[in-house]
Design a protein around this motif. Structure first.
Motif, PDB file in Angstrom:
ATOM      1  N   HIS A 249       1.306  -1.368   0.200  1.00  0.00           N
ATOM      2  CA  HIS A 249      -0.455   0.014  -0.326  1.00  0.00           C
ATOM      3  C   HIS A 249       0.755   1.299   0.339  1.00  0.00           C
ATOM      4  O   HIS A 249       1.964   1.005   0.160  1.00  0.00           O
ATOM      5  CB  HIS A 249      -0.852  -0.488   1.301  1.00  0.00           C
ATOM      6  CG  HIS A 249      -1.652   1.079   1.123  1.00  0.00           C
ATOM      7  ND1 HIS A 249      -1.909   2.328   2.189  1.00  0.00           N
ATOM      8  CD2 HIS A 249      -3.271   1.329   1.130  1.00  0.00           C
ATOM      9  CE1 HIS A 249      -3.062   3.045   2.136  1.00  0.00           C
ATOM     10  NE2 HIS A 249      -3.359   2.544   0.979  1.00  0.00           N
ATOM     11  N   PHE A 250       0.399   2.284  -0.315  1.00  0.00           N
ATOM     12  CA  PHE A 250       0.929   3.258  -0.861  1.00  0.00           C
ATOM     13  C   PHE A 250       2.405   3.730   0.527  1.00  0.00           C
ATOM     14  O   PHE A 250       3.058   4.266   1.225  1.00  0.00           O
ATOM     15  CB  PHE A 250       0.767   4.414  -0.946  1.00  0.00           C
ATOM     16  CG  PHE A 250      -0.606   5.305  -0.753  1.00  0.00           C
ATOM     17  CD1 PHE A 250       0.328   6.366   0.171  1.00  0.00           C
ATOM     18  CD2 PHE A 250      -1.808   4.471  -0.965  1.00  0.00           C
ATOM     19  CE1 PHE A 250      -1.124   6.765   1.128  1.00  0.00           C
ATOM     20  CE2 PHE A 250      -3.020   5.571  -0.517  1.00  0.00           C
ATOM     21  CZ  PHE A 250      -2.067   6.539   0.632  1.00  0.00           C
ATOM     22  N   MET A 251       0.760   3.797   1.349  1.00  0.00           N
ATOM     23  CA  MET A 251       1.155   3.835   2.932  1.00  0.00           C
ATOM     24  C   MET A 251       2.634   2.954   3.423  1.00  0.00           C
ATOM     25  O   MET A 251       2.885   3.571   4.839  1.00  0.00           O
ATOM     26  CB  MET A 251       0.150   4.731   4.197  1.00  0.00           C
ATOM     27  CG  MET A 251       0.505   4.920   5.562  1.00  0.00           C
ATOM     28  SD  MET A 251      -1.298   5.352   6.584  1.00  0.00           S
ATOM     29  CE  MET A 251      -2.179   6.009   5.306  1.00  0.00           C
ATOM     30  N   GLU A 252       1.952   2.417   3.396  1.00  0.00           N
ATOM     31  CA  GLU A 252       3.358   1.153   3.750  1.00  0.00           C
ATOM     32  C   GLU A 252       4.922   1.400   2.542  1.00  0.00           C
ATOM     33  O   GLU A 252       6.000   1.929   3.045  1.00  0.00           O
ATOM     34  CB  GLU A 252       3.136  -0.267   3.225  1.00  0.00           C
ATOM     35  CG  GLU A 252       1.732  -1.090   4.291  1.00  0.00           C
ATOM     36  CD  GLU A 252       1.708  -2.648   3.855  1.00  0.00           C
ATOM     37  OE1 GLU A 252       2.196  -3.062   4.493  1.00  0.00           O
ATOM     38  OE2 GLU A 252       0.898  -2.812   3.031  1.00  0.00           O
ATOM     39  N   ALA A 253       4.635   1.669   1.863  1.00  0.00           N
ATOM     40  CA  ALA A 253       6.236   2.248   1.043  1.00  0.00           C
ATOM     41  C   ALA A 253       6.425   3.190   2.080  1.00  0.00           C
ATOM     42  O   ALA A 253       7.879   3.830   1.801  1.00  0.00           O
ATOM     43  CB  ALA A 253       5.773   2.049  -0.436  1.00  0.00           C
ATOM     44  N   GLU A 254       5.649   4.135   2.066  1.00  0.00           N
ATOM     45  CA  GLU A 254       6.225   5.509   2.520  1.00  0.00           C
ATOM     46  C   GLU A 254       7.059   5.034   3.714  1.00  0.00           C
ATOM     47  O   GLU A 254       8.071   5.867   4.705  1.00  0.00           O
ATOM     48  CB  GLU A 254       5.003   7.038   2.818  1.00  0.00           C
ATOM     49  CG  GLU A 254       5.855   7.782   3.024  1.00  0.00           C
ATOM     50  CD  GLU A 254       4.770   9.451   3.052  1.00  0.00           C
ATOM     51  OE1 GLU A 254       5.009  10.220   3.787  1.00  0.00           O
ATOM     52  OE2 GLU A 254       3.748   9.420   2.637  1.00  0.00           O
ATOM     53  N   ALA A 255       5.916   4.103   4.711  1.00  0.00           N
ATOM     54  CA  ALA A 255       7.018   3.576   6.060  1.00  0.00           C
ATOM     55  C   ALA A 255       8.076   3.480   6.058  1.00  0.00           C
ATOM     56  O   ALA A 255       9.225   3.785   6.716  1.00  0.00           O
ATOM     57  CB  ALA A 255       5.383   3.423   6.447  1.00  0.00           C
TER      58      ALA A 255
END
Length: 266
Positions: A244-250
């Motif tokens: 998920h884009f938020m996982e990638a950013e994390a």
């Protein structure tokens, strides 16, 4: 004396990793057994735990747990504790002890502890429900490399799921597989089986001393990670699935993953 068997997970790090209620229960026990061949508590020797609890810990080795009867026999007559690092109910041999206690009519209480199964996703900002089957990489013995771990990780990858990869431990030999050993294991497996599990652009995540004050997390590509300081054993890996884009950013923000993985998820 009260007949009872108490299972206590000590958490991942230090003498303060267990819950307050677990500590109180241990202090009420007549005898305490400890099993640390499955995993150990980071930053805490047995003597430190004994001091915190105020009682002697009787160490059990693999054969003692799998074949011995001392825990059950003592628990028939007194309040006995069985303690481990992490969460004590995550090993089949410990579940078997609980089953034996059930058949023996011994009351059981369980005090859960933080384990790598929750700590690793939390550390990296990955969603726990997106993890597939957990895989353990064994040490290579006599150049024998079983294919089943490779296959299980590949199955998760095909389904878009993350894989938590645990590394072999031989506590009695003080031998711990490192993250670099594990990466080389995966690269050797790819060279042998060539099914596309690992490429130069496969993202891998390494957590060292999960849950401890000196916890270190790193995310990157295999060849890059082999050149980096990945922290001290005990270590685990995560091979992410679809992010998920938020996982990638994390992963970029928390573990230093290449920023291009965010673009890849757009």
């Amino acid at each position: 004396m009260t007949s009872e068997l108490i299972f206590v997970g000590l958490g991942l790090s230090g003498t303060g990793g267990m819950t307050v209620s677990a500590l109180e229960a241990l202090r009420e026990c007549d005898k305490i057994y400890g099993e640390f061949y499955t995993s150990s508590v980071i930053g805490a020797e047995v003597s430190d735990l004994e001091k915190a609890i105020g009682k002697k810990i009787n160490i059990l080795y693999r054969a003692d747990v799998e074949e011995g009867q001392s825990v059950i026999e003592d628990a028939r007559q007194m309040r006995v504790a069985f303690i481990t690092a992490g969460d004590t109910m995550l090993a089949t041999t410990h579940v078997d002890l609980r089953i034996q206690a059930k058949y023996a009519g011994i009351p059981v209480r369980i005090f859960n502890g933080v384990s790598i199964f929750s700590a690793a996703p939390t550390a990296f900002g990955l969603q726990p429900y997106k993890f597939g089957r957990t895989v353990t990489l064994p040490f290579l013995e006599m150049n024998y490399q079983p294919k089943s771990p490779y296959d299980h990780i590949m199955e998760n990858k095909k389904r878009g799921l993350h894989t938590l990869i645990l590394l072999d431990i031989r506590a009695e030999e003080l031998r711990y597989m490192t993250a670099k050993d594990a990466i080389e294991w995966l690269l050797a497996g790819e060279e042998k089986w060539q099914e596309g599990l690992i490429t130069d652009k496969t993202l891998l995540c390494v957590v060292s001393h999960a849950g401890a004050p000196d916890q270190k997390i790193v995310a990157g590509y295999p060849r890059d990670l082999l050149q980096m300081d990945l922290g001290a054993p005990l270590q685990s890996l995560v091979l992410p699935g679809n992010l998920h884009f938020m996982e990638a950013e994390a992963l970029v923000d928390f573990a230093g993953a290449p920023e291009e993985i965010i673009q890849d998820e757009d």
